[in-house]
Write a protein that holds these residues in place. Structure first.
Motif, short mmCIF file in Angstrom:
data_model
loop_
_atom_site.label_atom_id
_atom_site.label_comp_id
_atom_site.label_asym_id
_atom_site.label_seq_id
_atom_site.Cartn_x
_atom_site.Cartn_y
_atom_site.Cartn_z
N ASN A 115 31.94 41.94 43.05
CA ASN A 115 33.36 41.62 42.98
C ASN A 115 33.95 41.53 44.38
O ASN A 115 34.71 40.60 44.70
N ASP A 116 33.60 42.50 45.24
CA ASP A 116 34.07 42.48 46.62
C ASP A 116 33.59 41.23 47.33
O ASP A 116 34.34 40.57 48.06
N THR A 117 32.33 40.90 47.12
CA THR A 117 31.77 39.71 47.75
C THR A 117 32.48 38.47 47.25
O THR A 117 32.86 37.58 48.03
N PHE A 118 32.71 38.41 45.94
CA PHE A 118 33.37 37.25 45.35
C PHE A 118 34.80 37.14 45.86
O PHE A 118 35.28 36.07 46.23
N GLU A 119 35.51 38.28 45.89
CA GLU A 119 36.89 38.27 46.39
C GLU A 119 36.92 37.87 47.87
O GLU A 119 37.83 37.17 48.31
N GLY A 120 35.92 38.31 48.62
CA GLY A 120 35.86 37.93 50.03
C GLY A 120 35.66 36.44 50.19
O GLY A 120 36.30 35.79 51.03
N LYS A 121 34.79 35.84 49.41
CA LYS A 121 34.55 34.40 49.48
C LYS A 121 35.79 33.65 49.00
O LYS A 121 36.16 32.62 49.57
#
Length: 136
Positions: A115-121
Motif C-alpha cells: 500500500n505504501d509503495t502504491f501510494e508512493g507511485k
C-alpha cells in the motif's frame, strides 16, 4: 438294677444298694458336668460361628471396598490420561494459533508495504501530472 438288688439277701442287698446309690450319684454328676460342658461348647461354638460370620462379612466388605477402590483408581488414571491428552491437544492448538497469527502479521506487513509503495507511485504520478501541466 435297683429292683434286682432289693430282691437279694439283706447282707448283699445293703452293699449293692450303697454302690448303686454311689453310681447313680456319679452318673448324675457326670450328666450335669456334661450339660455344663455341652452348653459351654455350644456357647463357644455359637460365639465362634458369630465371629466367623463376622470375619466373613468383614472380608467381603473388605473385598468390596478393595474392588471399589480399584475401580476408583482406574477411573482416576483414565481421567488423568484424558487430561494429559487434552493438554497436549491444547498446546498443539496454541502453537498452530501462534503460527497463524505470525503468518497474518507477515501478510499485513506485506499489504502495508504494498500500500505504501502504491501510494508512493500514485503520489509521483500526480506530481508528474501537475508538473507536466505547469510546463505546458
Amino acid at each position: 438294677m435297683d429292683l434286682e438288688a432289693r430282691s437279694l439277701q439283706p447282707n448283699v442287698k445293703a452293699v449293692l444298694l450303697a454302690k448303686l446309690r454311689e453310681y447313680k450319684s456319679d452318673l448324675n454328676n457326670l450328666k450335669s458336668e456334661h450339660k455344663r460342658l455341652a452348653s459351654a461348647n455350644s456357647n463357644q461354638a455359637a460365639r465362634d460361628d458369630l465371629l466367623e460370620s463376622g470375619m466373613v462379612d468383614a472380608m467381603s466388605v473388605s473385598a468390596n471396598q478393595r474392588g471399589r477402590l480399584m475401580m476408583s483408581t482406574e477411573r482416576l488414571n483414565e481421567s488423568s490420561d484424558r487430561i494429559k491428552e487434552n493438554r497436549r491437544t491444547m498446546l498443539e492448538t496454541e502453537e498452530l494459533g501462534v503460527s497463524i497469527l505470525q503468518d497474518l502479521h507477515q501478510q499485513r506487513q506485506s499489504l502495508l508495504h504494498a500500500n505504501d509503495t502504491f501510494e508512493g507511485k500514485d503520489e509521483r504520478k500526480r506530481l508528474m501530472r501537475k508538473g507536466g501541466r505547469k510546463n505546458k
